[in-house]
Design a protein around this motif. Sequence first.
Motif, PDB file in Angstrom:
ATOM      1  N   MET A   1      86.591  31.206 -27.367  1.00 48.26           N
ATOM      2  CA  MET A   1      87.954  31.542 -27.685  1.00 48.26           C
ATOM      3  C   MET A   1      88.140  31.428 -29.198  1.00 48.26           C
ATOM      4  N   ARG A   2      88.719  32.453 -29.787  1.00 52.54           N
ATOM      5  CA  ARG A   2      88.951  32.446 -31.232  1.00 52.54           C
ATOM      6  C   ARG A   2      90.346  31.915 -31.535  1.00 52.54           C
ATOM      7  N   TYR A   3      90.411  31.063 -32.545  1.00 52.19           N
ATOM      8  CA  TYR A   3      91.682  30.485 -32.971  1.00 52.19           C
ATOM      9  C   TYR A   3      92.085  31.065 -34.322  1.00 52.19           C
ATOM     10  N   ARG A   4      93.375  31.093 -34.535  1.00 49.55           N
ATOM     11  CA  ARG A   4      93.936  31.638 -35.768  1.00 49.55           C
ATOM     12  C   ARG A   4      94.923  30.619 -36.348  1.00 49.55           C
ATOM     13  N   THR A   5      94.928  30.482 -37.667  1.00 46.23           N
ATOM     14  CA  THR A   5      95.819  29.525 -38.307  1.00 46.23           C
ATOM     15  C   THR A   5      97.250  30.034 -38.270  1.00 46.23           C
ATOM     16  N   LEU A   6      98.112  29.265 -37.644  1.00 52.13           N
ATOM     17  CA  LEU A   6      99.527  29.593 -37.532  1.00 52.13           C
ATOM     18  C   LEU A   6     100.285  29.113 -38.762  1.00 52.13           C
ATOM     19  N   LYS A   7      99.954  27.925 -39.224  1.00 57.33           N
ATOM     20  CA  LYS A   7     100.663  27.339 -40.354  1.00 57.33           C
ATOM     21  C   LYS A   7      99.826  26.225 -40.952  1.00 57.33           C
ATOM     22  N   GLY A  26     103.075  25.516 -23.306  1.00 55.63           N
ATOM     23  CA  GLY A  26     101.832  25.955 -22.683  1.00 55.63           C
ATOM     24  C   GLY A  26     100.827  26.601 -23.618  1.00 55.63           C
ATOM     25  N   ILE A  27     100.985  26.399 -24.913  1.00 51.39           N
ATOM     26  CA  ILE A  27     100.068  26.993 -25.893  1.00 51.39           C
ATOM     27  C   ILE A  27      99.103  25.916 -26.374  1.00 51.39           C
ATOM     28  N   ARG A  28      97.819  26.203 -26.281  1.00 46.51           N
ATOM     29  CA  ARG A  28      96.800  25.278 -26.772  1.00 46.51           C
ATOM     30  C   ARG A  28      96.853  25.246 -28.297  1.00 46.51           C
ATOM     31  N   GLU A  56      94.103  33.320 -30.642  1.00 45.68           N
ATOM     32  CA  GLU A  56      94.586  34.614 -31.138  1.00 45.68           C
ATOM     33  C   GLU A  56      95.560  35.278 -30.168  1.00 45.68           C
ATOM     34  N   GLY A  57      95.291  35.172 -28.872  1.00 41.11           N
ATOM     35  CA  GLY A  57      96.149  35.796 -27.879  1.00 41.11           C
ATOM     36  C   GLY A  57      97.530  35.165 -27.765  1.00 41.11           C
ATOM     37  N   SER A  58      97.690  33.968 -28.298  1.00 35.83           N
ATOM     38  CA  SER A  58      98.974  33.257 -28.248  1.00 35.83           C
ATOM     39  C   SER A  58      99.681  33.238 -29.599  1.00 35.83           C
ATOM     40  N   PHE A  59      99.082  33.877 -30.599  1.00 35.33           N
ATOM     41  CA  PHE A  59      99.593  33.771 -31.962  1.00 35.33           C
ATOM     42  C   PHE A  59     101.034  34.281 -32.089  1.00 35.33           C
ATOM     43  N   ALA A  60     101.311  35.464 -31.584  1.00 37.13           N
ATOM     44  CA  ALA A  60     102.658  36.048 -31.723  1.00 37.13           C
ATOM     45  C   ALA A  60     103.705  35.174 -31.040  1.00 37.13           C
ATOM     46  N   ARG A  61     103.392  34.700 -29.860  1.00 33.56           N
ATOM     47  CA  ARG A  61     104.332  33.838 -29.127  1.00 33.56           C
ATOM     48  C   ARG A  61     104.558  32.529 -29.879  1.00 33.56           C
TER      49      ARG A  61
END
Length: 77
Positions: A1-7, A26-28, A56-61
Amino acid sequence: MRYRTLKVVANRMEAELIRGYLEAEGIRVLLRPATSPYGGTAYFGDTGPFEVQVPEGSFARARGILAGLEERGEERV
């Protein structure tokens, strides 16, 4: 699973607060020290900046949740 920096936040305490809000939805979340090992300012322990990362799939939410928190003034994020 790829992660993206939110902040990137100032310290681990801020990062943990954001993690609590996101995980309640519910977001990891992964927290990573945002220090540069070569050059730049050196920080040690939990007092330096941290990256709040989400899948990445949860980034927008997650970004929407964070924006809602900022609008309500519940969190200095």
